[in-house]
Design a protein around this motif. Structure first.
Motif, PDB file in Angstrom:
ATOM      1  N   LEU A  19      35.759  53.206  41.629  1.00 24.20           N
ATOM      2  CA  LEU A  19      36.478  52.084  42.240  1.00 24.20           C
ATOM      3  C   LEU A  19      36.668  52.313  43.740  1.00 24.20           C
ATOM      4  O   LEU A  19      36.470  51.402  44.561  1.00 24.20           O
ATOM      5  N   VAL A  20      37.038  53.525  44.114  1.00 25.22           N
ATOM      6  CA  VAL A  20      37.213  53.839  45.531  1.00 25.22           C
ATOM      7  C   VAL A  20      35.873  53.744  46.254  1.00 25.22           C
ATOM      8  O   VAL A  20      35.788  53.213  47.371  1.00 25.22           O
ATOM      9  N   ASP A  21      34.815  54.241  45.630  1.00 30.45           N
ATOM     10  CA  ASP A  21      33.479  54.140  46.237  1.00 30.45           C
ATOM     11  C   ASP A  21      33.086  52.682  46.441  1.00 30.45           C
ATOM     12  O   ASP A  21      32.469  52.332  47.457  1.00 30.45           O
ATOM     13  N   HIS A  22      33.441  51.846  45.484  1.00 31.86           N
ATOM     14  CA  HIS A  22      33.132  50.410  45.602  1.00 31.86           C
ATOM     15  C   HIS A  22      33.834  49.802  46.812  1.00 31.86           C
ATOM     16  O   HIS A  22      33.243  48.982  47.540  1.00 31.86           O
ATOM     17  N   LEU A  23      35.067  50.194  47.020  1.00 32.50           N
ATOM     18  CA  LEU A  23      35.804  49.689  48.190  1.00 32.50           C
ATOM     19  C   LEU A  23      35.165  50.154  49.486  1.00 32.50           C
ATOM     20  O   LEU A  23      35.027  49.394  50.442  1.00 32.50           O
ATOM     21  N   GLU A  24      34.786  51.402  49.541  1.00 35.67           N
ATOM     22  CA  GLU A  24      34.212  51.944  50.774  1.00 35.67           C
ATOM     23  C   GLU A  24      32.829  51.386  51.044  1.00 35.67           C
ATOM     24  O   GLU A  24      32.388  51.354  52.194  1.00 35.67           O
ATOM     25  N   ALA A  25      32.131  50.940  50.005  1.00 34.13           N
ATOM     26  CA  ALA A  25      30.791  50.359  50.185  1.00 34.13           C
ATOM     27  C   ALA A  25      30.853  48.906  50.620  1.00 34.13           C
ATOM     28  O   ALA A  25      29.831  48.325  50.976  1.00 34.13           O
ATOM     29  N   ASN A  26      32.052  48.303  50.578  1.00 33.81           N
ATOM     30  CA  ASN A  26      32.213  46.899  50.937  1.00 33.81           C
ATOM     31  C   ASN A  26      33.161  46.761  52.114  1.00 33.81           C
ATOM     32  O   ASN A  26      33.734  47.740  52.599  1.00 33.81           O
ATOM     33  N   THR A  27      33.307  45.535  52.559  1.00 36.06           N
ATOM     34  CA  THR A  27      34.300  45.202  53.578  1.00 36.06           C
ATOM     35  C   THR A  27      35.167  44.079  53.029  1.00 36.06           C
ATOM     36  O   THR A  27      34.916  43.553  51.938  1.00 36.06           O
ATOM     37  N   GLU A  28      36.173  43.714  53.797  1.00 39.11           N
ATOM     38  CA  GLU A  28      37.056  42.639  53.352  1.00 39.11           C
ATOM     39  C   GLU A  28      36.277  41.347  53.123  1.00 39.11           C
ATOM     40  O   GLU A  28      36.600  40.577  52.220  1.00 39.11           O
ATOM     41  N   LYS A  29      35.231  41.128  53.936  1.00 41.88           N
ATOM     42  CA  LYS A  29      34.453  39.891  53.794  1.00 41.88           C
ATOM     43  C   LYS A  29      33.474  39.972  52.626  1.00 41.88           C
ATOM     44  O   LYS A  29      33.233  38.989  51.931  1.00 41.88           O
ATOM     45  N   SER A  30      32.891  41.138  52.430  1.00 41.66           N
ATOM     46  CA  SER A  30      31.842  41.239  51.414  1.00 41.66           C
ATOM     47  C   SER A  30      32.388  41.463  50.002  1.00 41.66           C
ATOM     48  O   SER A  30      31.691  41.223  49.019  1.00 41.66           O
ATOM     49  N   LEU A  31      33.615  41.911  49.872  1.00 40.20           N
ATOM     50  CA  LEU A  31      34.175  42.209  48.548  1.00 40.20           C
ATOM     51  C   LEU A  31      34.449  40.917  47.783  1.00 40.20           C
ATOM     52  O   LEU A  31      35.083  39.995  48.298  1.00 40.20           O
ATOM     53  N   SER A  32      33.960  40.861  46.544  1.00 39.42           N
ATOM     54  CA  SER A  32      34.283  39.735  45.665  1.00 39.42           C
ATOM     55  C   SER A  32      35.661  39.987  45.050  1.00 39.42           C
ATOM     56  O   SER A  32      35.849  40.939  44.293  1.00 39.42           O
ATOM     57  N   GLN A  33      36.624  39.124  45.407  1.00 45.07           N
ATOM     58  CA  GLN A  33      37.989  39.334  44.947  1.00 45.07           C
ATOM     59  C   GLN A  33      38.092  39.267  43.435  1.00 45.07           C
ATOM     60  O   GLN A  33      38.772  40.083  42.799  1.00 45.07           O
ATOM     61  N   LYS A  34      37.384  38.293  42.812  1.00 46.38           N
ATOM     62  CA  LYS A  34      37.443  38.152  41.362  1.00 46.38           C
ATOM     63  C   LYS A  34      36.852  39.383  40.677  1.00 46.38           C
ATOM     64  O   LYS A  34      37.425  39.923  39.719  1.00 46.38           O
ATOM     65  N   GLU A  35      35.709  39.823  41.186  1.00 45.81           N
ATOM     66  CA  GLU A  35      35.081  41.005  40.592  1.00 45.81           C
ATOM     67  C   GLU A  35      35.988  42.231  40.723  1.00 45.81           C
ATOM     68  O   GLU A  35      36.115  43.028  39.795  1.00 45.81           O
ATOM     69  N   TRP A  36      36.662  42.358  41.886  1.00 47.77           N
ATOM     70  CA  TRP A  36      37.542  43.503  42.102  1.00 47.77           C
ATOM     71  C   TRP A  36      38.738  43.452  41.155  1.00 47.77           C
ATOM     72  O   TRP A  36      39.115  44.473  40.553  1.00 47.77           O
ATOM     73  N   GLU A  37      39.339  42.275  41.024  1.00 49.04           N
ATOM     74  CA  GLU A  37      40.485  42.169  40.120  1.00 49.04           C
ATOM     75  C   GLU A  37      40.062  42.439  38.682  1.00 49.04           C
ATOM     76  O   GLU A  37      40.817  43.061  37.921  1.00 49.04           O
ATOM     77  N   ASP A  38      38.880  41.982  38.299  1.00 46.04           N
ATOM     78  CA  ASP A  38      38.392  42.256  36.938  1.00 46.04           C
ATOM     79  C   ASP A  38      38.254  43.759  36.711  1.00 46.04           C
ATOM     80  O   ASP A  38      38.561  44.271  35.627  1.00 46.04           O
ATOM     81  N   LYS A  39      37.784  44.486  37.720  1.00 46.46           N
ATOM     82  CA  LYS A  39      37.649  45.940  37.594  1.00 46.46           C
ATOM     83  C   LYS A  39      39.012  46.598  37.410  1.00 46.46           C
ATOM     84  O   LYS A  39      39.177  47.507  36.578  1.00 46.46           O
ATOM     85  N   LEU A  40      39.989  46.128  38.174  1.00 42.17           N
ATOM     86  CA  LEU A  40      41.332  46.711  38.062  1.00 42.17           C
ATOM     87  C   LEU A  40      41.954  46.392  36.703  1.00 42.17           C
ATOM     88  O   LEU A  40      42.616  47.242  36.092  1.00 42.17           O
ATOM     89  N   LEU A  41      41.768  45.150  36.222  1.00 40.27           N
ATOM     90  CA  LEU A  41      42.324  44.775  34.917  1.00 40.27           C
ATOM     91  C   LEU A  41      41.651  45.562  33.802  1.00 40.27           C
ATOM     92  O   LEU A  41      42.309  45.944  32.814  1.00 40.27           O
ATOM     93  N   LEU A  42      40.361  45.809  33.956  1.00 37.65           N
ATOM     94  CA  LEU A  42      39.666  46.632  32.962  1.00 37.65           C
ATOM     95  C   LEU A  42      40.230  48.053  32.975  1.00 37.65           C
ATOM     96  O   LEU A  42      40.447  48.659  31.908  1.00 37.65           O
ATOM     97  N   LEU A  43      40.488  48.603  34.186  1.00 40.06           N
ATOM     98  CA  LEU A  43      41.088  49.935  34.276  1.00 40.06           C
ATOM     99  C   LEU A  43      42.447  49.943  33.599  1.00 40.06           C
ATOM    100  O   LEU A  43      42.784  50.884  32.859  1.00 40.06           O
ATOM    101  N   LEU A  44      43.227  48.883  33.820  1.00 37.93           N
ATOM    102  CA  LEU A  44      44.552  48.807  33.196  1.00 37.93           C
ATOM    103  C   LEU A  44      44.436  48.750  31.680  1.00 37.93           C
ATOM    104  O   LEU A  44      45.164  49.455  30.959  1.00 37.93           O
ATOM    105  N   ARG A  45      43.505  47.904  31.193  1.00 39.25           N
ATOM    106  CA  ARG A  45      43.346  47.774  29.749  1.00 39.25           C
ATOM    107  C   ARG A  45      42.928  49.112  29.134  1.00 39.25           C
ATOM    108  O   ARG A  45      43.456  49.541  28.093  1.00 39.25           O
ATOM    109  N   GLU A  46      41.992  49.811  29.780  1.00 39.53           N
ATOM    110  CA  GLU A  46      41.550  51.111  29.260  1.00 39.53           C
ATOM    111  C   GLU A  46      42.668  52.146  29.355  1.00 39.53           C
ATOM    112  O   GLU A  46      42.790  53.024  28.491  1.00 39.53           O
ATOM    113  N   THR A  47      43.477  52.037  30.403  1.00 39.06           N
ATOM    114  CA  THR A  47      44.598  52.974  30.559  1.00 39.06           C
ATOM    115  C   THR A  47      45.599  52.812  29.431  1.00 39.06           C
ATOM    116  O   THR A  47      46.031  53.799  28.802  1.00 39.06           O
TER     117      THR A  47
END
Length: 1647
Positions: free
Chosen positions: A586-614
């Protein structure tokens, strides 16, 4: 004799000191110094004598001499004996004291001489100066300054004299009445004191180690008494500063008891000066020295002065420091040193003074106090050790100050405290919290418009300082680890510290890493002993939520996730393995993107998946329930953070979905509904998303809770009877309804696929329409709330998707489908057609897109209404740029652009779904009928949108078409005719999409004919390539492309549909858009291509008719048709067509040009037409001479027929198709047009055409100029281009040759460039060209002879004429031209003969004697007033010399060398260059019996060549370099040879001075006897017209003198040389005078 010569040089230089140019003065100074280096004593004597004899010489000129003396003394002091030293000292002493008035620069220069002498002759200097320092007589100002400077420059030599000087000086102090004398006494006492202190500090190195402080104490005190008690009271500020500067160094030397006695008066006296002087540095410096001296003697009275000291020094620190003022910064540092001294001695009293100041609310006082606190914390560590708690408690009020400057000062104090153990005390946590709070400061908004002051400090500045401080103390101060861990975690969850999260996380990570190194026990947090720490649930919820906006706060997302990963043992023991695996990507994904290039929906889905797995990994229902409650508790904290709150709702939905306790789920859902802020869009969205996510696992509970909420009192109170009459912005009821509708949509979309259908109509839709349909007294009221509409549309869309994606979707009949579609259409219709403000259109169309695919199908009427409604709503909108400009700012414009593109996409998707329901020719025809009126619209933006949509639909139809049996595509012709005219639309995008439409239609036809889906037809595929031609706006290219498109369509169109196509095409000719009618014209021409007839009698009439039609329809479709017609006619009746077109009026208009170009279609016809036109050009005379007035020059007027034929040739050969015909007639065309160019140089148009040309130019009617020469040149270019010689055209053009050909003066140069290019790129064509040109050497026209000679001359420069066996005849012809009456022809003939050397070297050797004779004759040409022939003869001879035999040149070598010598200094730089280059080439033949004779010629020219290395023309400089390199081997000097060969490269810059220095060194080593000759030649150039050469000549002499041996100087008339240099020393150019002065200095070597 030698003495008088040196003196003469020195006197000459000193006489020149009156020069006003600073550079000349500087060089005179340097020359005197140079003389002094060689003869220091003689020069010093000369300077002494000169200054004594010229007593009235103005002091600015005396200064130059004195400075030179100082330099000589300083550099040569070890070589001077005492006698000369005494002379110098005596002179300097007299110069310094001659004037009783102070003339600073003059007397300072004399003083500097004394100081320089005093470094070695201190006794002699003191002996002289002390004579003018007599007791009872006030000394000269500079006597005292000299003493002071001597004490600095020679401490050990001067200190022994100071006791007696002080003894003599003290009585004088009372005699000084003027301030400047008092100041210099203070200056002397200051430096005396500093020197004494340095002497005493280095007694081990001193000559008299018995010297003690007591030796000087009484005298210093006596001086102090005068300075302090008398002079310090002066009104003159400069004097007071001088006094105070002296008192500081004097105080350590005073007797201890006297200093102790004086302190009660001294310190107040010094402090009083702060009020009198704005610049306080010198006061502070002196005060610090006095305080240090007082502390060193253990003063007991200093404490009585402490209050006054503190009250005076404190404001100095409080005053602002100007960073641009070095003295202000120094003063600040000196005052802080004073506080350090006081802190080490009086710590309690100092704190007692400072700490109450912290309670003062004045910003400057508080900041200044804090700066002092930081200073004493850092510098008085041991004294402050016991005061830590007291200091900490005193910081309470500063911590509450809102000033940015105070905040910065507080942070800096806290940083100092951290390093010295203060924060470990009770109350240290408050300091840490303060720093964290500053890290969370919001950014400065809005930015200031005015320029900030230098000392302004923004909140961002405070924040940055605080962040750096927090990180510093966390990572570098080991003692802070126990203080900060885990205390900093308390600041992670509170919302006010959100801005500080990133630095907090980074600091906590470092602290955690250190704790992990200490062991697991040290790292694990004991939550029971840290009651204020946030719980693991709170930490997880907080860090996960802020990670949803990862780039805010300087990248808080990555920092928060990294901290979570580090803290995993303190969150839950089962999370280590999971988080180590998941968080790093997840951190690598952030560093590979910028505020403009990051897909907000995709990022939130990744975080929700992390929460669900947690939560799954924790597998503890109680923990999950507690976590859900914690998140709900945090919801209200994010009221000001809509994005984060939106994500938190999703996290709550996720955790509730995992939770197995249904009671907890329902309770939490109820709490969410009761506490939600329905007015906020992001919150409505987040709440609905959370309900949807929860419904994945708890569908029934979610639906039940939504329905229960509607029945609850909270809802009923909001949705009262009269609530609908409230203003929309205040209507809470509408927002609650919107939220509930949206919740049902998300629930439907997220619900399990196998369960959703049973709930759609019974539960979900029933409740949605219950909320949407508002009734008042039983009457339905249409809602105007935008939010409610959008939420309804989105819910319908999500419900439709849910139905379509459900397991039993195919069997499901959606009974309310028509009702929903009608509602969506109603929404679309109510939107204004001139504005685009809301996404209602787009969202409604998306909903319809999902609805139309469901069962049952729409009726035909409903479908038609839906299509027309959507098309009208979208296609009729104004252009995008207009929409963006209407009532909006830049942000609105960007939003509208996005909204517009989304709307177009939604329309396309809807129409594709409708077409898919009826994928037949009839369905396609129906869709095109709806689009037809829009495709033919008069508005560009409507046509563009309609054709874009059509192309999309046709592409979709083709992709989805499946044909089971061969069927006719009966409406192909009609559809092709609909789109074909758009191939020439005014918009490129429409043109290209029209081709796409035709492409798809033809492939649809092929599919219906039975071809496979992957079949590719070669003819149809050509349409893709033809699209590129539609990008060019040029009509010719456009017509050609349309013609080819029509040919493709014609070849693939079934025969039975041809007539329907033609009928519609003919109608297309009347298209209101003239550009769009050309596709119809193209297709008509394609049909007429095979037709023709015998129309001989009608040809002129037809051509006239065609021309008139072209005039009626400007740039219309008639042009291509007319061109085709002209070609057909000309193929049958070429002579009549050519004659008729030549009769067209000049200049040819665009329509006539198009007709001419149409004749280039077929090579045979083109060749015949070209021959006819060549005959017209050659048969008539090129111009007529006209003499308008008796005394006026003759005018040359062009004849009409050759001019018209030339224009016609140009138009004909401009067509690409003319190439083969041009190639076949290449020699004839080239010779005719070349001679045509020569005959039109300077030729004018007939007067009738001149007027017409001006009129056409003013109206922009003509495509190109009718000017005869330009027309001929352009025609020649066209002929070469299409005759396969494009390289020739490019070569000549890149060299500017075409423009040169039009110039009367440079015409022959342009012809030469053409000949060179022809020889290089078109050699095989030259024999016939040369053969046709030979007769032109005898032409009656001078221009034709010049052109032909220039062409031949350049051909001879190439070997191609030798290869083609043309050289002998061409050389004979060139030789014959030497008697031509035209000078230019003779000059060009010599050039041609010279070019044989490079073109055919072996032939040059064979005919060497003949060629040399021609060149010598050229140099002797009598009819050559401008030396043009001579110049060419020299240039050509230089080239020939490389290839002729020595026997041919030897006999005339000397004659040539003597003949060219006068040209070396010619005013014409080309003659200088040519003659010098030729001279260099002649040196090759100087061996043998000519060696001695030619060596003499080299010597005669050597000085000239060396001086002309400074020639103003770079090409002459390069020629001189070449000649000198060539002469080098013949000089008989290896050193010179190496220098010339190594340094005189043409492409390198030359350091002339250094080069000449080395040249002269070699000359004098090898040819010393030539000194007088070389000097004499240089003297000749003293009168040169060129400044750089006048400057180089004396420099040349100076370098010769520098390197000559003494015995070779006797033949030089030194007096004459000095006299000449003296004259040149008055040259108007400063650079010349500088070089003369430099040379005069060097003449010392000759005396």
């Amino acid at each position: 004799m030698m003495e008088s010569r040196v003196k003469k040089l020195a006197i000459t230089l000193m006489d020149a000191t009156t020069d006003k140019d600073p550079l000349v003065q500087e060089q005179i100074y340097n020359a005197l110094c140079y003389l002094g280096e060689s003869q220091p004593e003689e020069i010093l004597n000369s300077c002494d004598e000169y200054l004594r004899q010229h007593d009235k010489l103005a002091y600015p000129h005396r200064i130059i001499i004195l400075k030179a003396m100082e330099t000589v003394v300083k550099n040569k002091i070890a070589h001077l004996d005492k006698s000369i030293a005494k002379i110098v000292i005596f002179l300097a002493s007299n110069e310094m004291t001659k004037s009783k008035e102070i003339i600073y620069d003059w007397q300072q220069a004399a003083s500097d001489v004394l100081v320089a002498a005093g470094r070695h002759f201190i006794n002699q200097v003191m002996e002289e100066v002390l004579t003018k320092f007599q007791p009872g007589i006030l000394p000269h100002y500079f006597i005292m300054q000299t003493f002071a400077n001597l004490s600095v420059s020679n401490v050990f030599g001067m200190v022994p004299f100071l006791n007696s000087i002080l003894g003599t000086m003290l009585p004088m102090l009372g005699m000084a009445k003027q301030d400047h004398m008092k100041s210099v006494f203070c200056y002397a006492l200051q430096h005396f004191s500093e020197s004494i202190q340095e002497y005493l500090a280095n007694l081990d190195k001193a000559p008299d180690p018995t010297v003690r402080k007591d030796t000087f104490s009484n005298e210093i005190f006596n001086a102090y008494d005068v300075l302090f008690n008398s002079w310090l009271q002066s009104r003159e500020a400069k004097l007071r500063l001088a006094v105070v500067e002296a008192l500081g160094p004097m105080s350590p030397l005073m007797p201890s008891d006297k200093l102790e006695e004086q302190l009660p008066r001294l310190i107040p006296g010094i402090l009083a000066l702060y009020k009198k002087h704005a610049e306080a540095f010198y006061v502070s410096k002196s005060l610090c020295q006095i305080l240090e001296a007082s502390v060193n003697i253990g003063s007991r009275t200093l404490d009585m002065q402490l209050d006054a000291l503190l009250s005076t020094l404190h404001p100095q620190i409080c005053a602002s420091v100007e960073s641009t003022s070095p003295l202000s910064v120094k003063n600040h540092n000196e005052v802080l040193r004073c506080f350090t001294v006081l802190a080490c001695t009086f710590p309690d009293r100092l704190l007692g003074f400072l700490l109450p100041k912290l309670e003062n609310h004045n910003e400057r006082i508080r900041v200044g106090t804090l700066i002092i606190m930081r200073q004493i914390i850092n510098s008085a560590t041991s004294q402050m050790e016991t005061k830590k708690s007291f200091i900490l408690s005193s910081m309470k009020l500063p911590l509450q100050d809102g000033s940015n400057k105070v905040k910065r000062a507080v942070v800096q104090v806290i940083s100092a405290m951290a390093h010295h153990g203060y924060l470990e005390q009770a109350g240290g946590e408050v300091m840490i919290e303060y720093i964290v709070r500053q890290c969370a400061l919001p950014p400065d908004t809005p930015p200031k418009k005015q320029m900030p002051e230098a000392d302004d400090l923004t909140s961002d500045g405070v924040k940055n300082i605080s962040i750096s401080t927090l990180f510093l103390i966390s990572t570098t101060v080991d003692r802070m680890n126990e203080v900060l861990w885990p205390y900093l975690l308390e600041f992670v969850t509170p919302i006010p510290f959100t801005g500080a999260l990133t630095p907090l996380c980074r600091s906590l990570m470092h602290l955690a890493a250190k704790k992990q190194e200490e062991g697991e026990d040290a790292f694990l947090i004991r939550y029971d002993t840290h009651a204020n720490l946030p719980s693991p649930h709170a930490l997880l919820a907080r860090l996960l939520t802020v990670s949803s906006q990862p780039y805010l706060g300087d990248g808080r997302g990555a920092a928060a996730l990294r901290l979570l990963n580090v803290l995993h043992p303190n969150i839950h023991p089962l999370l280590g393995q999971l988080w180590n695996k998941k968080i790093s990507p997840l951190v690598d994904h952030l560093e590979a993107n910028t505020e403009k290039s990051l897909s907000q929906k995709e990022w939130e889905d990744k975080l929700l998946l992390l929460l669900r797995e947690t939560l799954t990994a924790i597998d503890d229902n109680a923990w999950v329930c507690q976590f859900s409650k914690e998140m709900c508790k945090q919801l209200n904290s994010y009221n000001g953070f809509p994005s984060e709150k939106n994500f938190l709702y999703k996290c709550i939905g996720t955790s509730l979905g995992v939770c197995s306790n249904k009671e907890v789920v329902q309770k939490q859902l109820q709490e969410l509904l009761e506490t939600a802020r329905f007015q906020e869009e992001a919150e409505r969205e987040g709440l609905a998303s959370g309900f949807g996510i929860c419904a994945m696992n708890h569908l029934d509970e979610t639906l039940a809770k939504l329905e229960d909420f509607v029945k609850s009192d909270i809802f009923k109170k909001s949705v009262g009877l009269f609530s609908i009459f409230k203003d929309r912005s205040d209507n809470e009821a509408e927002k609650i309804k919107s939220t509930l509708i949206l919740c049902y949509g998300y629930v439907a979309m997220c619900a399990p696929k196998e369960l959703v259908l049973s709930r759609i109509e019974a539960d979900i839709l029933r409740n949605i329409f219950q909320y949407f349909d508002t009734k008042v007294l039983g009457i339905k009221v249409e809602t105007k709330d935008l939010t409610l509409k959008l939420c309804l549309i989105r819910s319908i869309c999500m419900i439709s998707q849910a139905i379509y994606n459900s397991v039993q979707s195919s069997a499901f009949v959606f009974s309310r489908k028509a009702e929903l579609v009608a509602q969506m259409m109603e929404f679309i219709k109510t939107e204004p057609l001139d504005l685009l403000r809301t996404p209602i259109r787009q969202r409604a169309m998306i909903s319809c897109t999902y609805l139309v695919v469901l069962e049952p199908p729409l009726s035909d009427a409903d479908k038609v209404e839906l299509i027309d409604t959507c098309l009208n709503s979208v296609l009729a909108l104004p252009p995008l740029e207009v929409l963006k400009e209407k009532d909006g700012n830049v942000t609105d414009a960007l939003q509208k652009e996005t909204l517009y593109h989304d709307l177009i996409r939604a329309l396309k998707d809807l129409l594709k779904k409708l077409l898919q329901k009826d994928l037949t020719p009839r369905g396609l025809q129906s869709m095109c009928e709806h689009l037809g009126p829009w495709i033919k619209s008069t508005k560009e933006h409507e046509r563009e949108r309609a054709v874009e949509v059509s192309a999309t639909l046709l592409g979709f139809y083709l992709d989805r078409l499946t044909v089971s049996c061969v069927v006719p595509f009966y409406n192909l012709g009609v559809l092709v005719a609909l789109f074909s005219p758009r191939c020439s639309d005014s918009l490129v995008s429409i043109r290209q999409r029209a081709v796409d439409c035709a492409y798809c239609l033809l492939y649809i036809q092929l599919r219906y004919e039975g071809f496979a889906h992957d079949y590719r037809d070669e003819m149809v595929e050509r349409l893709k390539d033809l699209k590129k031609g539609l990008e060019d706006p040029d009509f010719t290219i456009l017509f050609n492309t349309c013609y080819n498109i029509a040919m493709v369509i014609g070849k693939r169109l079934p025969p039975e549909q041809l007539m329907s196509l033609l009928l519609v095409m003919f109608e297309g000719l009347a298209d209101p858009n003239q550009n769009c009618s050309r596709a119809a014209a193209v297709m008509i021409n394609a049909l007429l291509k095979e037709r023709g007839g015998v129309l001989l009698d009608k040809v002129p009439e037809i051509l006239g008719l065609l021309h008139s039609k072209l005039q009626e329809v400007e740039e219309g479709h008639v042009r291509k048709a007319a061109q085709q017609t002209v070609y057909i006619l000309a193929s049958q009746h070429k002579t009549v067509v050519v004659s008729s077109l030549l009769g067209s009026s000049l200049p040819f208009d665009s329509h006539t040009c198009a007709m001419w170009q149409s004749l280039a279609t077929e090579p045979t016809l083109t060749s015949q037409v070209l021959e006819l036109l060549l005959d017209k050009v050659n048969r008539d005379i090129p111009y007529k001479e006209n003499k308008p007035f008796m005394l006026a020059a003759c005018e040359r007027i062009a004849t009409t027929l050759p001019l018209a034929a030339t224009c016609a040739l140009h138009e004909l050969m401009s067509a690409p198709e003319s190439g083969p015909a041009v190639l076949g007639l290449y020699p004839q065309l080239f010779v005719t047009l070349l001679l045509r160019v020569s005959c039109t140089v300077g030729v004018q148009l007939p007067r009738s055409l001149q007027a017409k040309e001006r009129k056409s130019a003013s109206r922009s009617l003509a495509h190109r100029t009718l000017e005869p020469c330009s027309c001929a040149v352009e025609t020649l270019r066209a002929m070469l281009t299409h005759g396969g010689s494009d390289a020739v055209v490019q070569s000549v053009g890149s060299a500017g040759g075409w423009e040169l050909m039009k110039s009367s003066e440079r015409h022959h140069d342009g012809i030469a460039l053409l000949a060179r290019a022809m020889a290089k790129h078109a050699g095989p064509k030259l024999p016939l060209i040369v053969k046709n040109l030979f007769p032109m050497l005898n032409s009656v026209y001078d221009n034709q002879r010049v052109t032909t000679t220039a062409f031949f001359a350049e051909l001879l420069n190439s070997n191609v004429v030798n290869d083609l066996v043309l050289l002998e005849s061409m050389m004979d012809n060139m030789t014959g031209r030497q008697k031509d009456p035209c000078t230019s022809v003779r000059m060009l003939a010599l050039r041609g003969l010279g070019n044989i050397s490079s073109g055919s070297p072996d032939k040059a050797r064979k005919h060497g004697a003949q060629l040399l004779a021609s060149m010598v004759n050229g140099m002797d040409d009598k009819d050559d007033p401008d030396n043009l022939v001579a110049l060419e003869a020299m240039s050509s001879l230089s080239k020939l010399l490389e290839h002729v035999e020595e026997r041919d040149i030897r006999s005339m070598l000397l004659h040539i060398a003597i003949r060219i010598r006068p040209f070396f200094d010619s005013e014409n730089h080309e003659l200088r260059k040519a003659s010098i280059v030729l001279f260099g080439n002649l040196t090759r033949f100087s061996a043998g019996n000519c060696e001695d004779v030619f060596f003499e010629q080299i010597l005669n020219g050597l000085v000239t060549l060396l001086l002309h290395l400074q020639d103003p023309k770079p090409e002459v400089i390069r020629a001189c370099k070449f000649a000198l390199r060539m002469c080098a081997p013949n000089m008989g000097c290896e050193g010179l040879c190496d220098m010339f060969l190594n340094h005189l490269h043409e492409d390198r810059s030359l350091h002339y001075g250094e080069f000449m220095n080395n040249v002269c060194k070699n000359l004098m080593q090898n040819y010393p006897e030539m000194l007088n000759r070389l000097i004499s030649t240089n003297l000749f150039y003293f009168k040169s017209n060129w400044v750089d050469i006048r400057a180089a000549a004396p420099m040349f002499i100076g370098f010769l003198v520098l390197h000559v041996d003494q015995e070779h100087c006797k033949h030089v008339d030194l007096d004459q040389l000095i006299s000449s240099l003296n004259v040149l020393l008055r040259d108007p150019a400063p650079v010349v005078r500088v070089k003369v002065a430099e040379t005069l200095g060097r003449l010392v070597r000759m005396v």
